[in-house]
Design a protein around this motif. Structure first.
Motif, short mmCIF file in Angstrom:
data_model
loop_
_atom_site.label_atom_id
_atom_site.label_comp_id
_atom_site.label_asym_id
_atom_site.label_seq_id
_atom_site.Cartn_x
_atom_site.Cartn_y
_atom_site.Cartn_z
N ARG A 16 -7.49 -5.38 -4.28
CA ARG A 16 -7.85 -4.85 -2.95
C ARG A 16 -9.06 -3.93 -3.00
NH1 ARG A 16 -2.77 -2.75 0.34
NH2 ARG A 16 -4.43 -2.61 1.91
N VAL A 31 -10.34 6.20 -4.93
CA VAL A 31 -9.24 5.28 -4.62
C VAL A 31 -8.40 5.83 -3.48
CG1 VAL A 31 -7.11 4.26 -5.54
CG2 VAL A 31 -9.20 4.23 -6.91
N ASP A 32 -8.15 7.13 -3.47
CA ASP A 32 -7.39 7.74 -2.37
C ASP A 32 -8.09 7.53 -1.03
OD1 ASP A 32 -5.34 8.61 -4.00
OD2 ASP A 32 -6.09 10.67 -4.17
N LEU A 34 -10.12 5.06 -0.28
CA LEU A 34 -9.96 3.64 0.06
C LEU A 34 -8.57 3.37 0.63
CD1 LEU A 34 -11.61 1.84 -3.03
CD2 LEU A 34 -12.62 2.24 -0.76
N ARG A 35 -7.57 3.91 0.00
CA ARG A 35 -6.19 3.66 0.45
C ARG A 35 -5.91 4.31 1.81
NH1 ARG A 35 -2.56 2.19 -3.98
NH2 ARG A 35 -0.90 3.43 -3.05
N ALA A 36 -6.70 5.33 2.14
CA ALA A 36 -6.52 6.00 3.43
C ALA A 36 -7.33 5.34 4.54
CB ALA A 36 -6.90 7.47 3.31
N ASP A 364 -14.55 -2.12 -1.84
CA ASP A 364 -13.36 -1.98 -1.00
C ASP A 364 -12.77 -3.36 -0.67
OD1 ASP A 364 -14.72 -3.04 1.26
OD2 ASP A 364 -15.44 -1.06 1.83
N GLU A 365 -11.65 -3.36 0.04
CA GLU A 365 -10.93 -4.62 0.27
C GLU A 365 -11.65 -5.54 1.24
OE1 GLU A 365 -7.16 -4.34 2.48
OE2 GLU A 365 -7.53 -2.17 2.54
N TYR A 535 -6.37 -1.02 -7.01
CA TYR A 535 -5.04 -1.18 -6.40
C TYR A 535 -4.98 -2.52 -5.68
CZ TYR A 535 -7.09 0.00 -1.86
OH TYR A 535 -7.83 0.01 -0.71
#
Length: 535
Positions: A16, A31-32, A34-36, A364-365, A535
């Motif tokens: 992702r 990464v945080d 991106l996940r947010a 990014d994804e 991730y």
């Protein structure tokens, strides 16, 4: 497949999103983000801000920034030049009157107005999803709450101790009892945290105008600089989107930022190396390394003669990267012996020692890819700390010269020759790999070694970064300890003068995008403290 009995690590795989930086805290911050819900550019700025806190010898908001960004689905690469300019009072006559006969790396005259914050703000406004205050939050927290010093950071910090002792403010804030913090010591930069918070809340204007700018100007004026608050106010808009340069190599499109950066050297070197058959001995064969060294000697010769600020002098990018010219360079390289003397390109004697920089990349994804580099130039830059704002000031102006008539002679509002170069590989209009190799002047050599290691010799991304390196410098070839002694001996027999070095060459990161399988493959250089995470 690597030998699992041997030291090393595998590349990191994810589906992702992924980030690769020179410090774990910075990779985690990216990464945080991106996940947010942030995109690759948001994550890159967040990681860079964290590195300004936890790797303070290499980067900071008192430095410069270059970026290549490939927005998903647009078939293009966007380039940002975030390098600052000399103050309006910076003339060769003024510097000579102050007693300089050459640029001094710890002089206020070597401090150009920082361009990084201007670049961050413009990139965020044009392509970001998250506001700056959210992006800078991880860095602010680490500055205020502290972060343990890592081994490579400590090593560099310890080596820079004599420089830090020259500046009372730097000594007070970055040394303890005259020594660098030990590995594991928690280091705080609360004043820097306050400055980052102001930038997050009020944008780049908070840095280039008002009390933060006034502090930097007062510090530089006290150190003998010509800087004014007007110079810093002009720095608010210094960052600019520029047209990237690129060349096709082995069916891939390799993108670089244009001058005043050194990316044209990568394209020139690839143009020469692309005409060579792959030697049978592999990536550490004497023939491969000899060709690479000879190619670098020619490219760096041209850099020192021609590379400067294109807004003030003409830089012959098209000629230096053309097939006609690189063919002529290839004809100069003899596989049986090193060139005793290089053909003249003019004024090629200048090649200062390696510098400190951070490079990072994020995908990014959605497929947006970011190649990002930020630097103070030398370790801790000029060593001049603006104490009330917590800003360590770069010494990019050390890249200028004082010789009248030279393309890179210092002048008011001029950008110096720059070494920091993010890289981006595109294939069929899609981002294939954001990548970069830090290390000041080593960067074009490092990038071409890495690209060849991966795309020509088939090493995976991590192994391509791991492979031992070498670099021609000051008439010798600086050798990392991992190059076999038999190969070093062969290089010597070819006419080179090998020299073992204490610190390794640079450090790099890369993320390969496997579009067919939907997998991201990342690597991070073992010469630094960092890692890749996905991730």
């Amino acid at each position: 497949m690597r030998d699992f009995h041997a030291p090393g690590r595998s590349p990191v795989l994810a589906t992702r999103g992924m980030a690769a930086t020179s410090m774990p805290a910075a990779t985690l911050a990216a990464v945080d983000i991106l996940r947010a819900g942030g995109n690759a550019l948001d994550a890159a700025i967040a990681a860079c801000a964290v590195l300004a806190v936890v790797e303070p010898q290499s980067t900071g908001i008192g430095g410069d920034c270059f970026c290549l960004y490939a927005p998903a689905g647009q078939g293009k690469v966007v380039a940002m030049n975030g390098s600052g300019r000399a103050p309006a009072g910076a003339t060769p006559e003024k510097l000579r009157a102050d007693g300089l006969t050459a640029m001094d790396p710890t002089s206020a005259h070597s401090v150009t107005v920082p361009g990084a914050v201007s670049a961050w703000a413009k990139l965020n406004a044009a392509y970001g999803r998250m506001p700056l205050d959210r992006i800078l939050a991880p860095a602010i927290r680490l500055a205020e709450e502290g972060h343990p010093v890592h081994p490579r950071v400590h090593s560099d910090w310890e080596a820079a101790t004599p420089k830090l002792k020259k500046n009372a403010a730097a000594s007070r804030n970055f040394l303890k009892d005259g020594k660098a913090p030990a590995v594991g010591d928690v280091f705080y930069q609360k004043t820097l945290g306050k400055t980052l918070r102001a930038i997050g809340e009020n944008g780049a204007r908070a840095f280039y105008e008002g009390e933060i700018a006034a502090d930097m100007v007062a510090t530089l004026r006290a150190a003998g600089g010509t800087h004014t608050e007007a110079d810093f106010a002009n720095g608010l808009d210094v960052a600019e989107f520029v047209e990237p340069i690129h060349a096709n190599w082995k069916g891939l499109d390799v993108y670089q930022c244009p001058p005043n950066g050194s990316g044209l050297l990568v394209l020139s070197m690839l143009g020469v190396l692309g005409q060579c058959e792959t030697p049978e001995g592999g990536p550490l064969s004497a023939t491969r390394l000899h060709r690479h060294v000879e190619t670098a000697r020619l490219a760096y010769r041209d850099r020192d003669a021609f590379l400067a600020d294109p807004s003030q002098v003409e830089v012959p990018v098209a000629k230096l990267t053309s097939a006609e010219y690189t063919t002529k360079l290839r004809a100069l390289i003899d596989d049986e012996k090193a060139m005793r003397e290089l053909p003249p390109a003019g004024l090629a004697e200048y090649l200062p020692v390696h510098r400190d920089t951070v490079y990072l990349c994020v995908v990014d994804e959605d497929g947006n890819a970011c190649s990002f580099i930020n630097s103070l130039f030398e370790s801790f830059g000029s060593g001049i700390l603006a104490e009330q704002s917590g800003v360590m000031l770069q010494n990019r102006g050390y890249g200028f010269r004082l010789q009248d008539g030279h393309p890179n002679c210092i002048a008011p509002n001029k950008r110096p020759m720059h070494t920091i170069i993010p890289g981006m590989v595109m294939e069929n209009g899609r981002a294939l790999m954001p990548y970069g190799v830090m290390g000041g002047h080593f960067q074009p050599m490092g990038q071409t070694l890495f690209l060849s290691n991966h795309f020509e010799y088939g090493l995976d991304v991590q192994a391509a970064l791991d492979l031992p390196r070498l670099f021609p410098y000051a008439g010798k070839v600086q050798i990392e300890r991992g190059i076999p002694s038999s190969v070093v001996d062969q290089l010597s027999r070819l006419g080179h003068t090998p020299e073992l070095i204490d610190k390794p060459h640079g450090g790099g990161q890369a993320i390969l995008i496997d579009h067919e399988r939907g997998v991201l493959i990342g690597g991070s250089d073992p010469r630094k403290d960092g890692c890749a995470l996905g991730y």
